[in-house]
Design an enzyme around this catalytic site. Structure first.
Site, PDB file in Angstrom:
ATOM      1  N   CYS A 235       0.816  -1.220   0.000  1.00 46.01           N
ATOM      2  CA  CYS A 235       0.000   0.000   0.000  1.00 46.01           C
ATOM      3  C   CYS A 235       0.846   1.266   0.000  1.00 46.01           C
ATOM      4  O   CYS A 235       0.335   2.353  -0.237  1.00 46.01           O
ATOM      5  CB  CYS A 235      -0.967  -0.013   1.179  1.00 46.01           C
TER       6      CYS A 235
ATOM      7  N   ASN B 209     -10.150  -0.216   0.169  1.00 45.12           N
ATOM      8  CA  ASN B 209      -8.698  -0.129   0.076  1.00 45.12           C
ATOM      9  C   ASN B 209      -8.232  -0.829  -1.204  1.00 45.12           C
ATOM     10  O   ASN B 209      -8.264  -2.054  -1.291  1.00 45.12           O
ATOM     11  CB  ASN B 209      -8.092  -0.785   1.321  1.00 45.12           C
TER      12      ASN B 209
ATOM     13  N   HIS C 113      -3.217   7.220   2.096  1.00 44.71           N
ATOM     14  CA  HIS C 113      -3.644   5.912   1.600  1.00 44.71           C
ATOM     15  C   HIS C 113      -5.008   5.600   2.206  1.00 44.71           C
ATOM     16  O   HIS C 113      -5.221   5.754   3.419  1.00 44.71           O
ATOM     17  CB  HIS C 113      -2.604   4.854   2.009  1.00 44.71           C
TER      18      HIS C 113
HETATM   19  N1  COA Z   1     -18.236  -7.950  10.898  1.00 43.53           N
HETATM   20  C1  COA Z   1     -18.685  -8.115  12.155  1.00 43.53           C
HETATM   21  N2  COA Z   1     -17.863  -8.302  13.197  1.00 43.53           N
HETATM   22  C2  COA Z   1     -16.539  -8.333  12.954  1.00 43.53           C
HETATM   23  C3  COA Z   1     -16.009  -8.176  11.660  1.00 43.53           C
HETATM   24  C4  COA Z   1     -16.914  -7.988  10.609  1.00 43.53           C
HETATM   25  N3  COA Z   1     -16.501  -7.809   9.332  1.00 43.53           N
HETATM   26  N4  COA Z   1     -14.666  -8.234  11.727  1.00 43.53           N
HETATM   27  C5  COA Z   1     -14.350  -8.443  13.019  1.00 43.53           C
HETATM   28  N5  COA Z   1     -15.488  -8.496  13.738  1.00 43.53           N
HETATM   29  C6  COA Z   1     -15.618  -8.703  15.187  1.00 43.53           C
HETATM   30  C7  COA Z   1     -14.473  -9.455  15.776  1.00 43.53           C
HETATM   31  O1  COA Z   1     -14.657 -10.846  15.646  1.00 43.53           O
HETATM   32  C8  COA Z   1     -14.506  -8.992  17.194  1.00 43.53           C
HETATM   33  O2  COA Z   1     -15.501  -9.706  17.870  1.00 43.53           O
HETATM   34  P1  COA Z   1     -15.239 -10.263  19.374  1.00 43.53           P
HETATM   35  O3  COA Z   1     -15.000  -9.040  20.186  1.00 43.53           O
HETATM   36  O4  COA Z   1     -16.502 -10.971  19.658  1.00 43.53           O
HETATM   37  O5  COA Z   1     -14.032 -11.116  19.217  1.00 43.53           O
HETATM   38  C9  COA Z   1     -14.992  -7.556  17.101  1.00 43.53           C
HETATM   39  O6  COA Z   1     -15.607  -7.437  15.816  1.00 43.53           O
HETATM   40  C10 COA Z   1     -13.898  -6.537  17.209  1.00 43.53           C
HETATM   41  O7  COA Z   1     -12.816  -6.947  16.370  1.00 43.53           O
HETATM   42  P2  COA Z   1     -11.581  -6.023  16.133  1.00 43.53           P
HETATM   43  O8  COA Z   1     -10.573  -6.757  15.276  1.00 43.53           O
HETATM   44  O9  COA Z   1     -11.127  -5.476  17.461  1.00 43.53           O
HETATM   45  O10 COA Z   1     -12.238  -4.841  15.288  1.00 43.53           O
HETATM   46  P3  COA Z   1     -11.653  -3.448  14.973  1.00 43.53           P
HETATM   47  O11 COA Z   1     -12.468  -2.384  15.557  1.00 43.53           O
HETATM   48  O12 COA Z   1     -10.149  -3.414  15.188  1.00 43.53           O
HETATM   49  O13 COA Z   1     -11.878  -3.367  13.392  1.00 43.53           O
HETATM   50  C11 COA Z   1     -10.619  -3.572  11.363  1.00 43.53           C
HETATM   51  C12 COA Z   1     -11.257  -4.309  12.530  1.00 43.53           C
HETATM   52  C13 COA Z   1      -9.965  -4.602  10.448  1.00 43.53           C
HETATM   53  C14 COA Z   1     -11.698  -2.831  10.609  1.00 43.53           C
HETATM   54  C15 COA Z   1      -9.567  -2.560  11.919  1.00 43.53           C
HETATM   55  O14 COA Z   1      -8.733  -3.192  12.851  1.00 43.53           O
HETATM   56  C16 COA Z   1      -8.728  -1.957  10.845  1.00 43.53           C
HETATM   57  O15 COA Z   1      -9.211  -1.303   9.947  1.00 43.53           O
HETATM   58  N6  COA Z   1      -7.409  -2.143  10.935  1.00 43.53           N
HETATM   59  C17 COA Z   1      -6.503  -1.628   9.925  1.00 43.53           C
HETATM   60  C18 COA Z   1      -6.476  -2.590   8.781  1.00 43.53           C
HETATM   61  C19 COA Z   1      -5.904  -1.974   7.534  1.00 43.53           C
HETATM   62  O16 COA Z   1      -6.063  -0.813   7.293  1.00 43.53           O
HETATM   63  N7  COA Z   1      -5.241  -2.801   6.728  1.00 43.53           N
HETATM   64  C20 COA Z   1      -4.656  -2.386   5.499  1.00 43.53           C
HETATM   65  C21 COA Z   1      -3.531  -1.454   5.760  1.00 43.53           C
HETATM   66  S1  COA Z   1      -2.779  -1.014   4.283  1.00 43.53           S
END
Ligand code: COA
Length: 335
Positions: free
Chosen positions: A119, A291, A261
């Site tokens: 990215c 993304n 990004h």
């Molecule tokens: N739908 C519903 N629930 C979801 C889910 C989805 N698509 N994805 C995860 N969950 C759940 C998890 O299982 C977790 O449940 P639990 O508490 O019962 O275990 C809960 O939501 C929280 O998960 P978490 O991973 O803490 O969520 P988050 O708030 O961190 O959001 C992302 C997840 C991926 C959206 C976030 O971490 C993110 O955007 N990170 C950066 C990723 C990124 O930008 N990558 C590319 C970089 S170039």
């Protein structure tokens, strides 16, 4: 390609282009595949839908269309292009897709190669191309960011599959001896944290003849620790941009556009807050495209250039970040 020495000092930004596949995958449709909802995805990421390549759309095709559109904005004769750099992690051909784009464009005098930095790829490619121009080796360059991550997403993993989409964007840049609109840059890598986000090879052992094994090529799906990547982005991006402001003597008040990004709206908002750049100056098209990896920066810039939000001489602070881990920033003046 004959390397001609020009006496240039700077880089000028001349054109932009982009392309996205027609096929739309909405949050609603993803929720038919994995246990998620439109409400969850929108509130955690800002994404409503993304584009997914189907037959005919690959990185070569998408990159070619974005590049052609950028070239049309410049009125350049295609034969005068010296350099094509394609940032991609998902080439149509592992030996490189830039040469196919060069051939499709008919840019016979250009040297063309791929560059992989996930990215951060577009930013790294832009910085690379700018060095060739500033060094006087080449005069005209096309920098493309194109990715097709949909082919490498685990569509059963709700923690990652909601984020990614496909697309391409391109900028046309030119060396000039009158001014320099490439005002500064910085680049960083931390391979120690590489396991937070990767797309590793999957080597299946096979044998050629008895007692001689080989490892068949192939890839495992994208593997991501979302929380760690999130923390990395909201910490490192403001630091690198603030350092760059200090180095270039620009301040965040002077920035017309913050072009990050497009990974997650919450990352954009948080970085904007930390830099004290108001939301109306932060470009975002996450809702429509998600993304698109190396494509996000030129894709969101092209939209803003074509609808006249970005104007000549606007100051743009940009930062790419992602797998590697890698991150970088540049300050440019449009035009
Ligand atoms: N739908 C519903 N629930 C979801 C889910 C989805 N698509 N994805 C995860 N969950 C759940 C998890 O299982 C977790 O449940 P639990 O508490 O019962 O275990 C809960 O939501 C929280 O998960 P978490 O991973 O803490 O969520 P988050 O708030 O961190 O959001 C992302 C997840 C991926 C959206 C976030 O971490 C993110 O955007 N990170 C950066 C990723 C990124 O930008 N990558 C590319 C970089 S170039």
């Amino acid at each position: 390609m004959e390397v001609i020495k020009f006496k240039q000092i700077g880089v000028s930004f001349k054109g932009s282009g982009s392309y996205v596949p027609e096929q739309i995958l909405t949050n609603e449709k993803i929720s038919q595949k994995v246990d998620t909802s439109d409400e969850w995805i929108q509130s955690r990421t800002g994404i409503s839908e993304r584009r997914i390549s189907s037959s005919g759309d690959n990185v070569t095709e998408m990159g070619y269309k974005a590049a052609l559109s950028a070239i049309k904005m410049t009125n350049w004769d295609i034969k005068t292009i010296d350099l094509i750099v394609l940032a991609t992690s998902t080439p149509h051909d592992l030996f490189g897709s830039a040469p196919s784009i060069q051939a499709k464009l008919g840019a016979h005098n250009a040297v063309a190669f791929d560059l992989t930095a996930a990215c951060s790829g577009f930013l790294f490619a832009l910085i690379t191309a700018a060095q060739f121009l500033k060094g006087g080796s080449f005069k005209r360059a096309i920098v493309i960011g194109a990715d097709q991550l949909s082919s490498f997403v685990d569509w059963n993993d709700r923690r990652s599959c909601i984020l990614f989409g496909d697309g391409a964007g391109a900028l046309a840049i030119e060396a000039t001896n009158e001014f320099d609109n490439f005002l500064g840059f910085d680049m960083r890598t931390d391979g120690e944290r590489g396991s937070f986000l990767n797309l590793p090879t999957k080597n299946n052992r096979d044998s050629i003849i008895d007692n001689i094994d080989f490892l068949k090529g192939g890839f495992s799906p994208i593997n991501m620790n979302g929380q760690e990547v999130y923390k990395f982005a909201v910490r490192e991006v403001p630091i690198i941009l603030n350092n760059l402001f200090r180095k270039t003597k620009y301040s965040s008040d002077e920035v017309d556009w913050l072009v990050l990004h497009q990974a997650n709206q919450r990352i954009l908002d948080s970085v904007g807050e930390r830099l004290k750049i108001p939301r109306e100056k932060i470009l975002s098209n996450l809702a429509k495209y998600g993304n698109t990896s190396a494509a996000t920066i030129p894709l969101v810039m092209d939209e803003a250039i074509r609808d006249n939000r970005i104007q000549q001489n606007d100051i743009i602070a940009t930062s790419g970040f992602g797998a590697g881990l890698s991150w970088g920033a540049a300050i440019i003046k449009w035009g």
